[in-house]
Design an enzyme around this catalytic site. Structure first.
Site, PDB file in Angstrom:
ATOM      1  N   MET A  30       0.836  -1.204   0.000  1.00 61.51           N
ATOM      2  CA  MET A  30       0.000   0.000   0.000  1.00 61.51           C
ATOM      3  C   MET A  30       0.876   1.261   0.000  1.00 61.51           C
ATOM      4  O   MET A  30       0.412   2.351   0.364  1.00 61.51           O
ATOM      5  CB  MET A  30      -0.935  -0.003   1.203  1.00 61.51           C
ATOM      6  CG  MET A  30      -1.901  -1.188   1.151  1.00 61.51           C
ATOM      7  SD  MET A  30      -3.428  -0.917   2.018  1.00 61.51           S
ATOM      8  CE  MET A  30      -2.825  -0.672   3.664  1.00 61.51           C
ATOM      9  N   ALA A  32       4.038   3.971   0.919  1.00 60.15           N
ATOM     10  CA  ALA A  32       4.754   4.474   2.101  1.00 60.15           C
ATOM     11  C   ALA A  32       5.820   3.436   2.473  1.00 60.15           C
ATOM     12  O   ALA A  32       5.869   2.916   3.591  1.00 60.15           O
ATOM     13  CB  ALA A  32       3.813   4.769   3.263  1.00 60.15           C
ATOM     14  N   GLY A  36      11.279  -2.972   5.119  1.00 57.35           N
ATOM     15  CA  GLY A  36      10.530  -4.235   5.202  1.00 57.35           C
ATOM     16  C   GLY A  36       9.949  -4.599   3.841  1.00 57.35           C
ATOM     17  O   GLY A  36      10.082  -5.740   3.378  1.00 57.35           O
ATOM     18  N   HIS A  37       9.332  -3.627   3.187  1.00 63.25           N
ATOM     19  CA  HIS A  37       8.797  -3.874   1.844  1.00 63.25           C
ATOM     20  C   HIS A  37       9.934  -4.241   0.883  1.00 63.25           C
ATOM     21  O   HIS A  37       9.812  -5.174   0.087  1.00 63.25           O
ATOM     22  CB  HIS A  37       8.112  -2.618   1.300  1.00 63.25           C
ATOM     23  CG  HIS A  37       6.908  -2.164   2.064  1.00 63.25           C
ATOM     24  ND1 HIS A  37       6.875  -0.986   2.777  1.00 63.25           N
ATOM     25  CD2 HIS A  37       5.686  -2.720   2.228  1.00 63.25           C
ATOM     26  CE1 HIS A  37       5.683  -0.836   3.328  1.00 63.25           C
ATOM     27  NE2 HIS A  37       4.943  -1.871   3.020  1.00 63.25           N
ATOM     28  N   GLY A 149       4.641 -10.471   3.980  1.00 59.84           N
ATOM     29  CA  GLY A 149       5.432 -10.443   5.195  1.00 59.84           C
ATOM     30  C   GLY A 149       4.765 -11.141   6.381  1.00 59.84           C
ATOM     31  O   GLY A 149       3.542 -11.090   6.534  1.00 59.84           O
ATOM     32  N   GLN A 155      -2.951 -11.957   7.986  1.00 55.38           N
ATOM     33  CA  GLN A 155      -3.149 -11.674   6.559  1.00 55.38           C
ATOM     34  C   GLN A 155      -2.543 -12.784   5.704  1.00 55.38           C
ATOM     35  O   GLN A 155      -3.186 -13.321   4.805  1.00 55.38           O
ATOM     36  CB  GLN A 155      -2.502 -10.334   6.225  1.00 55.38           C
ATOM     37  CG  GLN A 155      -2.383 -10.032   4.748  1.00 55.38           C
ATOM     38  CD  GLN A 155      -1.958  -8.586   4.519  1.00 55.38           C
ATOM     39  OE1 GLN A 155      -2.768  -7.683   4.623  1.00 55.38           O
ATOM     40  NE2 GLN A 155      -0.703  -8.356   4.191  1.00 55.38           N
ATOM     41  N   SER A 188       4.522   1.304   7.815  1.00 54.80           N
ATOM     42  CA  SER A 188       4.225   2.600   7.192  1.00 54.80           C
ATOM     43  C   SER A 188       3.627   3.558   8.215  1.00 54.80           C
ATOM     44  O   SER A 188       3.732   4.770   8.079  1.00 54.80           O
ATOM     45  CB  SER A 188       3.236   2.413   6.047  1.00 54.80           C
ATOM     46  OG  SER A 188       3.723   1.458   5.141  1.00 54.80           O
TER      47      SER A 188
HETATM   48  P1  AMP Z   1       1.500  -2.950   3.466  1.00 61.95           P
HETATM   49  O1  AMP Z   1       2.037  -1.923   2.528  1.00 61.95           O
HETATM   50  O2  AMP Z   1       1.528  -2.527   4.892  1.00 61.95           O
HETATM   51  O3  AMP Z   1       0.187  -3.500   3.012  1.00 61.95           O
HETATM   52  O4  AMP Z   1       2.513  -4.163   3.405  1.00 61.95           O
HETATM   53  C1  AMP Z   1       2.853  -4.782   2.199  1.00 61.95           C
HETATM   54  C2  AMP Z   1       3.602  -6.054   2.483  1.00 61.95           C
HETATM   55  O5  AMP Z   1       4.789  -5.744   3.220  1.00 61.95           O
HETATM   56  C3  AMP Z   1       2.793  -7.036   3.350  1.00 61.95           C
HETATM   57  O6  AMP Z   1       2.979  -8.344   2.853  1.00 61.95           O
HETATM   58  C4  AMP Z   1       3.404  -6.861   4.711  1.00 61.95           C
HETATM   59  O7  AMP Z   1       3.294  -8.001   5.520  1.00 61.95           O
HETATM   60  C5  AMP Z   1       4.852  -6.565   4.357  1.00 61.95           C
HETATM   61  N1  AMP Z   1       5.513  -5.857   5.462  1.00 61.95           N
HETATM   62  C6  AMP Z   1       5.035  -4.796   6.156  1.00 61.95           C
HETATM   63  N2  AMP Z   1       5.887  -4.453   7.148  1.00 61.95           N
HETATM   64  C7  AMP Z   1       6.927  -5.329   7.070  1.00 61.95           C
HETATM   65  C8  AMP Z   1       8.128  -5.489   7.820  1.00 61.95           C
HETATM   66  N3  AMP Z   1       8.428  -4.721   8.851  1.00 61.95           N
HETATM   67  N4  AMP Z   1       8.974  -6.492   7.448  1.00 61.95           N
HETATM   68  C9  AMP Z   1       8.686  -7.299   6.395  1.00 61.95           C
HETATM   69  N5  AMP Z   1       7.566  -7.190   5.650  1.00 61.95           N
HETATM   70  C10 AMP Z   1       6.694  -6.213   5.988  1.00 61.95           C
END
Ligand code: AMP
Length: 278
Positions: A30, A32, A36-37, A149, A155, A188
């Site tokens: 999503m 930001a 991690g991403h 992640g 999820q 984010s």
């Molecule tokens: P989001 O943008 O928050 O929807 O996250 C996109 C992907 O990044 C999802 O699969 C999350 O689980 C993963 N993600 C978010 N935060 C982290 C993190 N700190 N370490 C590893 N993966 C992450």
């Protein structure tokens, strides 16, 4: 780096890559973006010929319109970060591309209890929206491998269940949670923490580690109760701290394969984290 805004452009490009015999890895986000991403994209790059990242703040998974409005959006920085790790394809569609009125994007899934517990209790409808958008994106990208992640444990568990139930031809790969030096899981949402709450936020990971150390010497319900107390510091409000089985997210015993999952408000920012205990 190719940036596509429409599904037709995306699909035309990916079709040509597929014709070349390229393996496609996909990381939905999503935006930001943080390290991690990027770690998921790096994983994808190692295992595929072509890595695709989507940036789409999915309105159907936000049960609270204010949360959707406040969700951080940093598209220029995101593109620079994606470029820095050599991402081949970015898909940044507007809402109408994902949910055109002419296409039925509704999804019928039997998730049993998986979407009712933990986050499901506090964010009704969230996982239906999440599964809907992941299914839609998988239909458009048609990747060999999907990267998500562990940070969002429930999820990824639900996406795994969806893939099995619908027999989708994709392999799901789980990436480890990346953390800041003090243990706070990268998110984010962290940019919205006040300086004071950012300084206190490592208490979440510390409490998860404390719980892991207590497993076996303390009753599970007692661990959960004490963990909630430890998180109830000024301006912090835990919503749940639950120790559940990794396979079905229901209560279990030591030896069942347990994970501790937590959601905690820090001021007006809602943070989630988890730690596999065994
Ligand atoms: P989001 O943008 O928050 O929807 O996250 C996109 C992907 O990044 C999802 O699969 C999350 O689980 C993963 N993600 C978010 N935060 C982290 C993190 N700190 N370490 C590893 N993966 C992450």
């Amino acid at each position: 780096m190719f940036v596509f805004k429409t599904r037709s452009d995306l699909q035309a490009y990916l079709q040509s890559r597929r014709k070349q015999g390229s393996k496609i890895g996909f990381t939905p986000t999503m935006g930001a973006l943080h390290e991690g991403h990027l770690s998921l994209i790096q994983l994808s790059k190692r295992e595929n010929d072509c890595s695709v990242c989507s940036i789409f703040v999915n309105p159907t998974q936000f049960n609270d319109p204010k949360d959707l409005e406040k969700y951080p959006r940093t598209p220029d920085k995101d593109l620079a970060l994606l470029d820095s790790v050599g991402t081949e394809v970015i898909f940044m569609p507007p809402v109408e591309e994902i949910y055109p009125p002419s296409v039925d994007t509704s999804l019928q899934l039997d998730l049993g209890q998986l979407d009712q517990v933990l986050e499901g209790e506090f964010r009704p409808g969230h996982f239906k929206g999440m599964a809907q958008v992941v299914k839609r994106l998988l239909d458009l990208v048609n990747p060999n491998n999907l990267y998500m992640g562990q940070k969002d444990f429930q999820q990824i568990t639900i996406v795994g269940a969806m893939i099995r139930q619908l027999n989708l031809p994709v392999r799901l790969v789980r990436g480890d949670t990346l953390r800041e030096a003090d243990g706070l899981a990268m998110s984010s949402r962290n940019v919205r923490l006040s300086a004071e709450n950012r300084a206190k936020a490592p208490v979440i990971y510390q409490t998860l580690q404390w719980a892991k150390n207590r497993l076996g010497s303390m009753d599970i319900q007692e661990i959960e109760a004490v963990a909630l107390q430890r998180l109830s510091i000024p301006d912090f409000r835990p919503e749940y701290f639950r120790i559940v089985r990794t396979d079905n997210l229901q209560s279990g015993q030591k030896g069942d394969g347990l994970v501790a999952c937590v959601a905690c408000w820090a001021g007006d920012v809602r943070l989630i984290d988890n730690l596999i205990l065994e």
